[in-house]
Enzyme design. Structure first.
Site, PDB file in Angstrom:
ATOM      1  N   ALA A 220       0.693  -1.268  -0.065  1.00  0.00           N
ATOM      2  CA  ALA A 220       0.016   0.127   0.096  1.00  0.00           C
ATOM      3  C   ALA A 220       0.914   1.096  -0.054  1.00  0.00           C
ATOM      4  CB  ALA A 220      -0.841   0.120   1.387  1.00  0.00           C
TER       5      ALA A 220
ATOM      6  N   GLU B   7       6.402  10.437  -9.367  1.00  0.00           N
ATOM      7  CA  GLU B   7       5.654  10.787  -8.440  1.00  0.00           C
ATOM      8  C   GLU B   7       5.356  12.270  -8.395  1.00  0.00           C
ATOM      9  OE1 GLU B   7       7.574   9.999  -4.581  1.00  0.00           O
ATOM     10  OE2 GLU B   7       7.812   7.872  -5.146  1.00  0.00           O
TER      11      GLU B   7
ATOM     12  N   LYS C 193      11.909  -1.729 -18.352  1.00  0.00           N
ATOM     13  CA  LYS C 193      11.561  -0.876 -17.082  1.00  0.00           C
ATOM     14  C   LYS C 193      12.739  -0.289 -16.831  1.00  0.00           C
ATOM     15  CE  LYS C 193       9.928   1.229 -13.659  1.00  0.00           C
ATOM     16  NZ  LYS C 193       9.562   2.639 -13.861  1.00  0.00           N
TER      17      LYS C 193
ATOM     18  N   ALA D  95      15.547  -0.140 -18.610  1.00  0.00           N
ATOM     19  CA  ALA D  95      15.967   0.780 -19.640  1.00  0.00           C
ATOM     20  C   ALA D  95      15.396   2.193 -19.465  1.00  0.00           C
ATOM     21  CB  ALA D  95      15.778   0.107 -20.981  1.00  0.00           C
ATOM     22  N   ALA D  96      14.135   2.097 -19.329  1.00  0.00           N
ATOM     23  CA  ALA D  96      13.408   3.282 -19.429  1.00  0.00           C
ATOM     24  C   ALA D  96      14.038   4.392 -18.538  1.00  0.00           C
ATOM     25  CB  ALA D  96      12.041   3.166 -19.415  1.00  0.00           C
TER      26      ALA D  96
ATOM     27  N   CYS E 203      14.080   5.620  -7.157  1.00  0.00           N
ATOM     28  CA  CYS E 203      14.205   4.644  -8.206  1.00  0.00           C
ATOM     29  C   CYS E 203      15.332   4.768  -9.184  1.00  0.00           C
ATOM     30  CB  CYS E 203      12.738   4.517  -8.900  1.00  0.00           C
ATOM     31  SG  CYS E 203      11.683   3.697  -7.859  1.00  0.00           S
TER      32      CYS E 203
ATOM     33  N   PHE F 134      12.514  15.053  -3.058  1.00  0.00           N
ATOM     34  CA  PHE F 134      13.191  15.026  -4.217  1.00  0.00           C
ATOM     35  C   PHE F 134      12.670  15.475  -5.428  1.00  0.00           C
ATOM     36  CE2 PHE F 134      11.641  11.768  -7.184  1.00  0.00           C
ATOM     37  CZ  PHE F 134      10.628  11.278  -6.434  1.00  0.00           C
TER      38      PHE F 134
END
Ligand code: NAD
Ligand code: UGA
Length: 490
Positions: free
Chosen positions: A13, A188, A243, A245-246, A299, A360
């Protein structure tokens, strides 16, 4: 004809699990979605209305889909009345009853965290898959019917193949789970917009009839709002690699523009002009070319490290070094800015600095991987007193991060967090804008800062370092400040 999906469970969640589940529930009113988490406090927070994360637009969607008073995991009895309002659907529940949610679901999204490993083989590069594995083990233990398990977390290439082998062990129980890879591309701060208007949805599957059928059933949920030509089916490896690579390509653009910002500061070119002109070339495009003190977040760095680890493991040294250089440049950029600022301040006399913005990026309260931490660390090393203000990041989370990352012994002067910018800026010699919040802008309706008063209460030399291109230098200079900008010679 395969049975349509009407019952979904989402494990995790957090940012991705909550926002994705909310949008899927919103666009599929006849589907029941139960979001579970091993952290009870997280579920409680979602049910209390004091949401654990801030995302523009999320509240509105939850007010339509979230069943009120769904706490305590009481999904079994379904006793709780759906919201009286006619506009509410009430098809989404946050629950701590993992057992029931998993058993009841036809399709399960795994949206748990996948951080970089901090110990053991591949420490610092490889992905820690413990949360994913724990989720899949839980599904295997609890399930009495076959499930479609959807890997939404970002994982290393080959994870789905590994999980397939694990799942094959469940076959004895008369169930046969299918695994799909369906990575998420939301950012985000714009999660709801990104989910409502995705550039593409990708679904990786094993090239079998069962794999294709599972893909079609997952795709039918997305087809409720995503154009069919944007839903792309591909093999598991391609999906998992796409994913990583992007994210690597997006981060690489930022490191590229940041590397050029250093040249601009030296020669007198303006990085914003250079970026704009390059972005006008359709082959380059304008996005992700904004110079910054470095990219942050939870990420980009971890996914590049995962890619570097993969390349190293395959013996592709040059490939690994190439992607590693994106991270090296990012570190260089963070420290380069503090050096530039400190050089300007002659630290002997000036040792008080305010950092405006700690999340961030703007429009999120998330501080994971924030580049502002590097500024704080560098200023602390140089003996500065540091005042911090952020419009959304929780003071408690900032404090926790500072205590963890910056032991008291390394701080010569106090580091304090304030709930208003004016307090944070009071009596400081310099202000650094580290996050591009609209409220810091000098020419925006969103501006809530009283720049005149801030300028008045600063100490000479009253320097403002704009790392985010949000202030009009001329305006602040008119108030007696000196303005230094990232990517422009002063
Ligand atoms: P998060 O930390 O916000 O949320 C993960 C949640 O999973 C936590 O609440 C945690 O308590 C829960 N969890 C962990 N293990 C569990 C278990 N075994 N059972 C039940 N719950 C468990 O993480 P996030 O930011 O939502 O990211 C999730 C994944 O999505 C990661 O792989 C990330 O790389 C990927 N991703 C994130 C973003 C983003 O913008 N945050 C975007 C795209 C993809
Ligand atoms: C990023 C990707 O944009 C998403 O597509 C992806 O799904 C996600 O990572 C993920 O896998 O987690 P996110 O990290 O939320 O999303 O936010 P971004 O908008 O990409 O910003 C990341 C960092 O780069 C921020 O620190 C931001 O300030 C910085 N940035 C971004 C720049 O410095 N310049 C830019 O032009 C854009």
């Amino acid at each position: 004809e395969e049975e349509a999906i009407t019952k979904i469970c989402c494990i995790g969640a957090g940012y991705v699990g909550a926002t994705t589940s909310a949008v899927i529930a919103y666009k599929n009113p006849s589907v029941d979605v139960v979001v579970v988490d091993s952290c009870e406090a997280q579920i409680h927070a979602w049910n209390s209305g004091n949401f654990p994360i801030y995302e523009p637009g999320l509240k509105d969607i939850l007010s339509v889909v979230a069943r009120s008073g769904s706490s305590g995991g009481d999904v079994r009895g379904e006793k709780k009345a759906r919201k009286a309002s006619t506009s509410s659907i009430g098809n989404l529940v946050f629950s701590s009853n993992i057992e029931h949610a998993v058993q009841n679901a036809q399709l399960i999204f795994v949206c748990v965290d996948t951080p970089t490993k901090t110990r053991g083989t591949g420490s610092g590069f490889a992905t820690d898959l413990r949360s994913v594995e724990a989720s899949v083990n839980r599904i295997m233990d609890l399930s009495t019917t076959s499930k479609i398990i959807v890997e939404k977390s970002t994982v290393p290439c080959g994870t789905a193949a590994g999980l397939r082998e694990l799942l094959a062990r469940s076959n004895g129980k008369g169930v046969k789970h299918e695994i799909l890879s369906n990575p998420e591309f939301l950012a985000e701060g714009s999660a709801i917009r990104d989910l409502l208007h995705p550039d593409r949805v990708i679904i990786g599957c094993e090239d079998t009839i069962a794999g294709k059928q599972a893909t079609a059933r997952l795709a039918s949920l997305y087809k409720a709002w995503v154009p069919e030509n944007c839903i792309i089916s591909l093999n598991l490896w391609s999906s998992e690699l796409a994913k990583l690579a992007a994210n690597a390509l997006l981060a690489q653009r930022i490191s590229s523009i940041n590397s050029l910002s250093a040249i601009c500061e030296a020669v007198g070119a303006d990085i914003h002009e250079v970026g704009r002109v390059c972005g006008l070339d359709r082959r380059i495009g304008p996005e992700m070319l904004r110079p910054s003190i470095g990219f942050g977040g939870s990420c980009f760095e971890k996914d590049i490290r995962s890619l570097v680890y993969l390349a190293e493991g395959l013996g592709l040294r040059s490939v690994a070094a190439y992607w590693m250089s994106v991270l090296d440049l990012n570190e260089y950029q963070k420290h380069r800015q503090t050096s530039r600022i400190v050089d300007f301040l002659h630290p002997a006399a000036c040792d008080r600095v305010a950092i405006l913005g700690f999340s961030f990026k703007k429009d999120t309260g998330d501080i994971r991987g924030t580049p502002a931490l590097a500024l704080v660390r560098d200023f602390a090393d140089r003996g500065f007193q540091i005042n911090i203000y952020d419009p959304r990041a929780k003071i408690g989370s900032i404090q926790e991060m500072l205590d963890r990352e910056l032991p008291l012994s390394s701080r010569h002067k106090p580091t304090a967090i304030f709930s208003s910018a004016s307090e944070a800026c009071d009596q400081v010699h310099a202000i650094v804008i580290a996050t591009a919040w609209d409220q810091f802008r000098t020419n925006s309706k969103e501006t809530t800062l009283d720049w005149t008063s801030i300028a008045c209460h600063m100490q000479e030399p009253k320097v403002l370092f704009d790392c985010c291109n949000v202030v009009k230098a001329g305006y602040l200079e008119g108030l007696g400040m000196k303005v230094v900008e990232l990517g422009r010679r002063r």
